[in-house]
Design an enzyme around this catalytic site. Structure first.
Site, PDB file in Angstrom:
ATOM      1  N   LYS A 178       0.845  -1.205   0.000  1.00 48.53           N
ATOM      2  CA  LYS A 178       0.000   0.000   0.000  1.00 48.53           C
ATOM      3  C   LYS A 178       0.875   1.248   0.000  1.00 48.53           C
ATOM      4  O   LYS A 178       1.533   1.570   0.985  1.00 48.53           O
ATOM      5  CB  LYS A 178      -0.902   0.046   1.241  1.00 48.53           C
ATOM      6  CG  LYS A 178      -1.953   1.157   1.091  1.00 48.53           C
ATOM      7  CD  LYS A 178      -2.662   1.504   2.369  1.00 48.53           C
ATOM      8  CE  LYS A 178      -1.952   2.536   3.198  1.00 48.53           C
ATOM      9  NZ  LYS A 178      -1.763   3.854   2.531  1.00 48.53           N
TER      10      LYS A 178
ATOM     11  N   GLU B  63       9.807   0.479  10.538  1.00 48.80           N
ATOM     12  CA  GLU B  63      10.792   1.535  10.233  1.00 48.80           C
ATOM     13  C   GLU B  63      10.102   2.847  10.538  1.00 48.80           C
ATOM     14  O   GLU B  63       9.258   3.304   9.762  1.00 48.80           O
ATOM     15  CB  GLU B  63      11.179   1.483   8.755  1.00 48.80           C
ATOM     16  CG  GLU B  63      11.909   0.241   8.325  1.00 48.80           C
ATOM     17  CD  GLU B  63      13.338   0.200   8.825  1.00 48.80           C
ATOM     18  OE1 GLU B  63      13.817   1.186   9.418  1.00 48.80           O
ATOM     19  OE2 GLU B  63      13.975  -0.850   8.647  1.00 48.80           O
TER      20      GLU B  63
ATOM     21  N   CYS C 101      13.539  10.173   7.345  1.00 50.49           N
ATOM     22  CA  CYS C 101      13.585   9.665   8.723  1.00 50.49           C
ATOM     23  C   CYS C 101      14.986   9.769   9.295  1.00 50.49           C
ATOM     24  O   CYS C 101      15.159   9.882  10.500  1.00 50.49           O
ATOM     25  CB  CYS C 101      13.113   8.225   8.723  1.00 50.49           C
ATOM     26  SG  CYS C 101      13.961   7.242   7.488  1.00 50.49           S
TER      27      CYS C 101
ATOM     28  N   GLU D 157      10.071  14.864  16.052  1.00 53.94           N
ATOM     29  CA  GLU D 157      10.411  14.822  14.629  1.00 53.94           C
ATOM     30  C   GLU D 157       9.589  15.884  13.873  1.00 53.94           C
ATOM     31  O   GLU D 157       8.364  15.868  13.929  1.00 53.94           O
ATOM     32  CB  GLU D 157      10.087  13.436  14.071  1.00 53.94           C
ATOM     33  CG  GLU D 157      10.554  13.263  12.648  1.00 53.94           C
ATOM     34  CD  GLU D 157      10.195  11.900  12.076  1.00 53.94           C
ATOM     35  OE1 GLU D 157       9.055  11.455  12.266  1.00 53.94           O
ATOM     36  OE2 GLU D 157      11.064  11.290  11.432  1.00 53.94           O
TER      37      GLU D 157
HETATM   38  P1  NAD Z   1       2.216   7.797   8.526  1.00 51.58           P
HETATM   39  O1  NAD Z   1       2.557   6.911   9.659  1.00 51.58           O
HETATM   40  O2  NAD Z   1       1.149   8.794   8.714  1.00 51.58           O
HETATM   41  O3  NAD Z   1       1.796   6.931   7.251  1.00 51.58           O
HETATM   42  C1  NAD Z   1       2.622   5.928   6.726  1.00 51.58           C
HETATM   43  C2  NAD Z   1       1.762   4.937   5.990  1.00 51.58           C
HETATM   44  O4  NAD Z   1       0.906   4.293   6.921  1.00 51.58           O
HETATM   45  C3  NAD Z   1       0.851   5.538   4.920  1.00 51.58           C
HETATM   46  O5  NAD Z   1       0.789   4.644   3.832  1.00 51.58           O
HETATM   47  C4  NAD Z   1      -0.494   5.592   5.640  1.00 51.58           C
HETATM   48  O6  NAD Z   1      -1.591   5.539   4.761  1.00 51.58           O
HETATM   49  C5  NAD Z   1      -0.441   4.347   6.484  1.00 51.58           C
HETATM   50  N1  NAD Z   1      -1.297   4.352   7.658  1.00 51.58           N
HETATM   51  C6  NAD Z   1      -1.787   5.412   8.349  1.00 51.58           C
HETATM   52  N2  NAD Z   1      -2.576   4.994   9.356  1.00 51.58           N
HETATM   53  C7  NAD Z   1      -2.602   3.644   9.310  1.00 51.58           C
HETATM   54  C8  NAD Z   1      -3.218   2.632  10.090  1.00 51.58           C
HETATM   55  N3  NAD Z   1      -3.985   2.927  11.119  1.00 51.58           N
HETATM   56  N4  NAD Z   1      -3.005   1.351   9.757  1.00 51.58           N
HETATM   57  C9  NAD Z   1      -2.205   1.026   8.733  1.00 51.58           C
HETATM   58  N5  NAD Z   1      -1.594   1.933   7.946  1.00 51.58           N
HETATM   59  C10 NAD Z   1      -1.779   3.228   8.237  1.00 51.58           C
HETATM   60  O7  NAD Z   1       3.591   8.464   8.106  1.00 51.58           O
HETATM   61  P2  NAD Z   1       3.830   9.527   6.971  1.00 51.58           P
HETATM   62  O8  NAD Z   1       3.438  10.854   7.494  1.00 51.58           O
HETATM   63  O9  NAD Z   1       3.265   9.039   5.697  1.00 51.58           O
HETATM   64  O10 NAD Z   1       5.429   9.433   6.840  1.00 51.58           O
HETATM   65  C11 NAD Z   1       6.290  10.139   7.625  1.00 51.58           C
HETATM   66  C12 NAD Z   1       6.839   9.265   8.735  1.00 51.58           C
HETATM   67  O11 NAD Z   1       7.490   8.119   8.196  1.00 51.58           O
HETATM   68  C13 NAD Z   1       7.893   9.976   9.543  1.00 51.58           C
HETATM   69  O12 NAD Z   1       7.687   9.749  10.907  1.00 51.58           O
HETATM   70  C14 NAD Z   1       9.178   9.323   9.085  1.00 51.58           C
HETATM   71  O13 NAD Z   1      10.237   9.387  10.000  1.00 51.58           O
HETATM   72  C15 NAD Z   1       8.746   7.936   8.828  1.00 51.58           C
HETATM   73  N6  NAD Z   1       9.708   7.256   7.951  1.00 51.58           N
HETATM   74  C16 NAD Z   1      10.502   6.283   8.476  1.00 51.58           C
HETATM   75  C17 NAD Z   1      11.454   5.654   7.675  1.00 51.58           C
HETATM   76  C18 NAD Z   1      12.367   4.576   8.221  1.00 51.58           C
HETATM   77  O14 NAD Z   1      12.937   3.839   7.421  1.00 51.58           O
HETATM   78  N7  NAD Z   1      12.535   4.443   9.523  1.00 51.58           N
HETATM   79  C19 NAD Z   1      11.569   6.012   6.345  1.00 51.58           C
HETATM   80  C20 NAD Z   1      10.754   7.010   5.859  1.00 51.58           C
HETATM   81  C21 NAD Z   1       9.806   7.619   6.669  1.00 51.58           C
END
Ligand code: NAD
Length: 488
Positions: free
Chosen positions: A172, A247, A281, A381
């Site tokens: 997804k 992650e 991240c 963050e």
């Molecule tokens: P997010 O957690 O809001 O969303 C990430 C994904 O999860 C999206 O596809 C979203 O639709 C989905 N999602 C949201 N709610 C959900 C639920 N209840 N159940 C299942 N899936 C759900 O994050 P974001 O704002 O899209 O991305 C930014 C975040 O991602 C930052 O915190 C960043 O640090 C992190 N990130 C981490 C890494 C890593 O490798 N550690 C890499 C990139 C980004």
């Protein structure tokens, strides 16, 4: 431009016909209305993946690898259009999607294509007369949920090892940036992957994402995203005892010691925090600089930050594009207000750029704030072009500041003292450390965090292990086993 869900080898509408508007963050224009997967669509995708799973797992590993290598070639053949699509969808400058994101995507698929027939089991010396071999066994259907900051690259980070190891996938993409994943789906179909091996279902987290977490037919969910959602994923997955790989967020510490090569540290720090508008991240979001060189470092660094060319990401000379959405831009700008309220001194940036041509986009200037390390903006963050600055006197103090947050993903240090470099690398609370550089990634090097940055690893052999179970098979070759119950 592909706008439909990729399920069972075909592009299909969502069952209820709903769509998501995908917006260009440069000017707010509509890129496309993309089919919106909901629970029933995820169920269809899982069913297709489950049907494809046994044959995919039994296929010779070299043949799975060959398909991944073909996919890497196809991505390279389409590199320019894929880079442009990613740039429009995310706001990443075209020079980055061209030179980093798309080549890295191809490289990662190629790495795991090559890995497929080299990842092997073992034979364990057990009792006399027995052969005990350990088979790395795929898990079955894996669910993969990715965020919007590096969408095309994350396709390869997630799918590459899962497919090489013999799993089938339901991925997804983030609702904000689904375009490049759908294009990858087209290439997957073109290069000849069997139907159902990969399924791509753009949708919202609360519906499609949650269904992936809940679905009893999914063996593991690999999630990249925020810490808050990651925790909810782990809680949800417990109901079906799914494996979880997380992650999550980060708050990278970047320590510059007084003996560092200043020019290299200034340049590396700028890349570490401002690349991809700071939406990484592993961003170098906290500069921890020795007080003896702080003024000189900051003078050079703020001059560099102020000179970064912010603009239309499609323009080859642009060095920083817009953030990915209006909502996210507003969130980042709200942190500037928090910083001011917490007594921070904004050294450069702090608002949207003044260029009227950028007024319709999600732009934020490169921003640097000097502030106490215990403040909210120094611990939470921000995920934008926003760096806090802290000074220190001793190595212990530098480490204390670096390790004072709950995250533990990436961190860097700059020094010419070899012993200090390794000592501080050892003591930094982080899954990845860069010495005299920042934010290097490679498909062979394990990527992941500790603490609130999650658990599990992408890339390398570690990623193959994430997507396999070790099955031990005991073969009695010629062991003479005395009866346990002698009467028998
Ligand atoms: P997010 O957690 O809001 O969303 C990430 C994904 O999860 C999206 O596809 C979203 O639709 C989905 N999602 C949201 N709610 C959900 C639920 N209840 N159940 C299942 N899936 C759900 O994050 P974001 O704002 O899209 O991305 C930014 C975040 O991602 C930052 O915190 C960043 O640090 C992190 N990130 C981490 C890494 C890593 O490798 N550690 C890499 C990139 C980004």
């Amino acid at each position: 431009m592909q706008t439909k869900l990729f399920i069972g080898g075909e592009f299909v509408d969502a069952l209820d016909g709903d769509t998501i508007d995908v917006i260009d963050p440069h000017d707010g224009s509509l890129i496309a209305a993309v089919a919106q997967a909901k629970e029933a669509d995820v169920d269809r995708a899982v069913q297709a993946a489950a049907q494809a799973a046994p044959a995919w797992a039994r296929m010779a590993a070299a043949d799975r690898g060959r398909l991944l290598l073909r996919l890497a070639d196809a991505i390279e053949a389409e590199a320019e259009s894929l880079a442009l699509l990613e740039t429009r969808d995310t706001g990443h400058p075209i020079r980055d999607t061209r030179n980093l994101d798309v080549p890295r995507t191809a490289a990662t698929f190629r790495y795991f294509g090559g890995m497929a027939d080299k990842f092997q089991g073992s034979v364990v010396p057990v009792e006399a007369g027995f052969l005990d071999y350990v088979l790395p066994t795929p898990l079955g259907v894996v669910g993969q949920i990715v965020p919007w900051n590096f969408p095309v690259m994350f396709c390869s980070w997630k799918m590459g090892p899962a497919l090489a190891a013999g799993n089938t996938v339901v991925l997804k993409p983030a609702e904000l940036t689904p375009m490049s994943a759908l294009r990858i789906g087209e290439l997957i179909a073109e290069v000849g992957f069997p139907a159902g091996v990969v399924n791509i279902v753009p949708g919202y987290g609360a519906t499609a994402g949650q269904r992936i977490v809940d679905h009893p037919g999914i063996a593991k969910v690999s999630f990249t995203g925020s810490t808050a959602v990651g925790m909810s994923v782990a809680r949800g997955a417990a109901a079906t005892l799914k494996q979880v790989h997380l992650e999550l967020g980060g708050k990278g510490a970047n320590i510059v010691f007084e003996d560092a090569n200043l020019a290299a540290a200034v340049g590396g720090t700028a890349f570490g925090i401002f690349h991809n508008q700071g939406q990484a991240c592993i961003a170098a979001s906290r500069l921890i600089v020795h007080e003896a060189i702080a003024e000189e470092f900051l003078a050079r660094f703020t001059a560099l930050a102020a000179s970064i060319r912010v603009g239309d990401p499609k323009d080859a000379s642009t060095e920083m594009g817009p953030l990915t959405s209006t909502m996210h831009r507003d969130r980042v700008l709200s942190y500037v207000e928090v910083a001011r309220a917490e007594g921070g001194e904004v050294l450069v940036g702090g608002g949207p750029p003044s260029d009227p041509a950028l007024a319709g986009g999600c732009y934020v200037e490169p921003t640097v704030v000097r502030i106490d390390p215990s403040t909210r903006v120094a611990c939470e963050e921000v995920f934008g072009p926003f760096m806090t600055v802290h000074t220190f006197r001793t190595d212990e103090e530098a480490l204390q500041i670096a390790n004072s947050v709950e995250y533990g993903l990436g961190g860097g240090l700059w020094t010419s003292n070899l012993s200090r470099a390794h000592r501080v690398a050892r003591d930094l609370h982080a899954g990845m450390v860069w010495i005299n550089s920042y934010k290097r990634v490679n498909p062979g090097s394990p990527f992941g965090g500790i603490g609130r940055s999650g658990y599990g690893r992408e890339m390398g052999f570690e990623a193959m292990r994430e997507y396999t179970e070790s099955k031990a098979v005991w073969v009695n070759v010629d062991a003479q086993i005395p009866p346990f119950y002698p009467r028998g």
